[in-house]
Write a protein that holds these residues in place. Structure first.
Motif, PDB file in Angstrom:
ATOM      1  N   LYS A 234     -45.371   2.288  25.717  1.00  0.00           N
ATOM      2  CA  LYS A 234     -45.933   1.860  24.430  1.00  0.00           C
ATOM      3  C   LYS A 234     -47.269   2.566  24.229  1.00  0.00           C
ATOM      4  CE  LYS A 234     -43.558  -2.578  24.529  1.00  0.00           C
ATOM      5  NZ  LYS A 234     -43.646  -4.052  24.377  1.00  0.00           N
ATOM      6  N   PRO A 235     -47.264   3.751  23.640  1.00  0.00           N
ATOM      7  CA  PRO A 235     -48.476   4.578  23.561  1.00  0.00           C
ATOM      8  C   PRO A 235     -49.551   4.002  22.649  1.00  0.00           C
ATOM      9  CG  PRO A 235     -46.634   5.601  22.392  1.00  0.00           C
ATOM     10  CD  PRO A 235     -46.077   4.425  23.100  1.00  0.00           C
ATOM     11  N   HIS A 236     -50.787   4.347  22.971  1.00  0.00           N
ATOM     12  CA  HIS A 236     -51.944   3.906  22.203  1.00  0.00           C
ATOM     13  C   HIS A 236     -52.109   4.751  20.945  1.00  0.00           C
ATOM     14  CE1 HIS A 236     -54.300   7.472  23.248  1.00  0.00           C
ATOM     15  NE2 HIS A 236     -53.811   7.372  24.471  1.00  0.00           N
TER      16      HIS A 236
ATOM     17  N   ARG B 220     -43.046   8.293  18.791  1.00  0.00           N
ATOM     18  CA  ARG B 220     -42.268   9.253  19.574  1.00  0.00           C
ATOM     19  C   ARG B 220     -43.233  10.328  20.037  1.00  0.00           C
ATOM     20  NH1 ARG B 220     -42.822  13.343  16.332  1.00  0.00           N
ATOM     21  NH2 ARG B 220     -42.348  13.329  14.108  1.00  0.00           N
ATOM     22  N   CYS B 221     -42.734  11.377  20.669  1.00  0.00           N
ATOM     23  CA  CYS B 221     -43.567  12.516  21.027  1.00  0.00           C
ATOM     24  C   CYS B 221     -44.208  13.111  19.779  1.00  0.00           C
ATOM     25  CB  CYS B 221     -42.721  13.570  21.735  1.00  0.00           C
ATOM     26  SG  CYS B 221     -43.567  15.133  22.045  1.00  0.00           S
TER      27      CYS B 221
ATOM     28  N   TRP C 109     -50.762  10.316  25.746  1.00  0.00           N
ATOM     29  CA  TRP C 109     -50.064   9.088  25.366  1.00  0.00           C
ATOM     30  C   TRP C 109     -49.011   8.670  26.405  1.00  0.00           C
ATOM     31  CZ3 TRP C 109     -50.878  13.300  22.090  1.00  0.00           C
ATOM     32  CH2 TRP C 109     -51.858  13.107  21.115  1.00  0.00           C
ATOM     33  N   HIS C 110     -48.864   9.471  27.473  1.00  0.00           N
ATOM     34  CA  HIS C 110     -47.901   9.188  28.554  1.00  0.00           C
ATOM     35  C   HIS C 110     -46.489   8.960  27.985  1.00  0.00           C
ATOM     36  CE1 HIS C 110     -51.453   8.975  31.004  1.00  0.00           C
ATOM     37  NE2 HIS C 110     -51.922   7.947  30.318  1.00  0.00           N
TER      38      HIS C 110
ATOM     39  N   ALA D  62     -54.783  -3.380  17.416  1.00  0.00           N
ATOM     40  CA  ALA D  62     -53.827  -4.346  16.876  1.00  0.00           C
ATOM     41  C   ALA D  62     -52.416  -4.171  17.419  1.00  0.00           C
ATOM     42  CB  ALA D  62     -53.808  -4.244  15.346  1.00  0.00           C
ATOM     43  N   ILE D  63     -52.184  -3.137  18.226  1.00  0.00           N
ATOM     44  CA  ILE D  63     -50.844  -2.905  18.758  1.00  0.00           C
ATOM     45  C   ILE D  63     -50.798  -3.216  20.250  1.00  0.00           C
ATOM     46  CG2 ILE D  63     -50.201  -1.143  17.065  1.00  0.00           C
ATOM     47  CD1 ILE D  63     -50.909   0.979  19.168  1.00  0.00           C
ATOM     48  N   GLU D  64     -49.591  -3.490  20.714  1.00  0.00           N
ATOM     49  CA  GLU D  64     -49.385  -3.685  22.154  1.00  0.00           C
ATOM     50  C   GLU D  64     -49.236  -2.322  22.807  1.00  0.00           C
ATOM     51  OE1 GLU D  64     -46.205  -5.744  25.285  1.00  0.00           O
ATOM     52  OE2 GLU D  64     -45.906  -5.949  23.103  1.00  0.00           O
ATOM     53  N   THR D  65     -50.025  -2.064  23.822  1.00  0.00           N
ATOM     54  CA  THR D  65     -49.958  -0.793  24.533  1.00  0.00           C
ATOM     55  C   THR D  65     -49.634  -1.052  26.000  1.00  0.00           C
ATOM     56  OG1 THR D  65     -52.343  -0.799  24.977  1.00  0.00           O
ATOM     57  CG2 THR D  65     -51.594   0.314  22.971  1.00  0.00           C
TER      58      THR D  65
END
Length: 320
Positions: A274-276, A122-123, A167-168, A267-270
């Motif tokens: 979907k922030p990095h 989240r933010c 993180w947009h 390892a995560i989808e960005t």
């Protein structure tokens, strides 16, 4: 005492921001001087991705979600596209105007051992938020509790907050907001939405819904200095890593993970919504950006005041 350009600009930003508040708001802030800046700690080793936090966020904040009017006005120039999530309100695997919190899952290998970690996203509620400092309309702000929020009554949906957020995070919904009454074909095309850390609940001394609903005790909230100390102690005790204490100049959200965040980021989808989890420096160390914030602050304060007046006038017209 020697004063360099950067320190001059930094002090100028503080003065300019204070000057734009106006006497009423300034007095209100003085009256809240006893309030403490709050932060949250998320122990990622505890999250089981049950989704209770996501559901609680939706139920608690649903009354704040946009209710767009269709058909949307045609925008000029044509490259300005509508952002419409109203028919996809059930999407919960990314951030949207109707989903302010979601769970990222990271799987991989670290030090020769497999891992799977779930990360509530989240933010982060930055200490010196670019979204609030650079919003041209003054619709984004940070309060004395450390909550960064967007005022949907005066936001014009121009997406500057999303552009300057590392993180947009903020997401736009077309067909709502003040732009419909000001310049529906030329203004910002909607309203930006994101987590406001249940600011209405916090104002009543209550706990944010996501924290209250979590069955695993993933999150802890409290005064920032205490929570940061807890995060550092948890990282020391477990050999873990912290994210959020220095990122973007410091945030009010601290993740503690047994796996380094550069590994998690891979390892995560960005992507959109979907922030990095990459390292982020302090944007206001760049003099150009700092100067822009200083010089824009008086104009931003003026525009926010004008938009509040316009909002009040249009509301009166609607009630007649």
């Amino acid at each position: 005492m020697k004063i360099n350009r950067r320190s001059f600009l930094a002090s100028g930003l503080a003065v300019a921001t204070g000057a734009t508040l106006g006497p009423t708001k300034a007095r209100a802030q003085e009256g809240r001087a006893e309030e403490v800046e709050l932060a949250t700690l998320l122990d990622l080793s505890k999250c089981i991705a049950c989704g209770a936090c996501v559901e609680a966020c939706r139920e608690t904040n649903g009354h704040k979600f946009p209710q767009p009017k269709k058909p949307f006005p045609k925008m000029y120039p044509a490259k300005v596209k509508a952002a419409d999530w109203s028919d996809r309100q059930d999407v919960d695997d990314r951030l949207t105007p109707y989903n302010w919190l979601y769970i990222q899952t990271a799987t991989g290998e670290y030090n020769g051992r497999p891992f799977e970690l779930n990360i509530p996203r989240r933010c982060l509620h930055c200490q010196n938020p670019p979204c609030a400092n650079l919003c041209p309309w003054g619709s984004a702000s940070k309060d004395s509790r450390g909550i960064v929020s967007i005022n949907d009554e005066i936001c014009l949906g121009g997406s500057k907050c999303k552009d300057v957020c590392p993180w947009h995070i903020p997401e736009r919904q077309t067909g709502v907001g003040l732009y419909l009454k000001l310049a529906p074909s030329f203004a910002g095309n909607g309203v930006m939405y994101k987590c406001d850390r249940c600011r209405d609940r916090v104002a009543l001394g209550e706990t944010p819904a996501c924290i209250e609903a979590c069955p695993e005790g993933v999150q802890t909230i409290g005064p920032r200095d205490e929570i940061l100390a807890q995060a550092r102690e948890l990282a020391r005790r477990t050999g873990g890593f912290i994210y959020g204490d220095t990122e973007n100049g410091g945030t009010n959200t601290f993740y503690v993970s047994p796996v380094p965040f550069d590994v998690l980021d891979q390892a995560i989808e960005t992507g959109p919504g979907k922030p990095h989890l990459a390292s982020v420096g302090n944007p206001f160390e760049k003099e150009e950006l700092l100067a822009r914030a200083v010089y824009a602050a008086p104009v931003v304060g003026l525009m926010a005041g004008v938009l509040h007046l316009v909002r009040g006038a249009t509301s009166e017209d609607d009630n007649e």
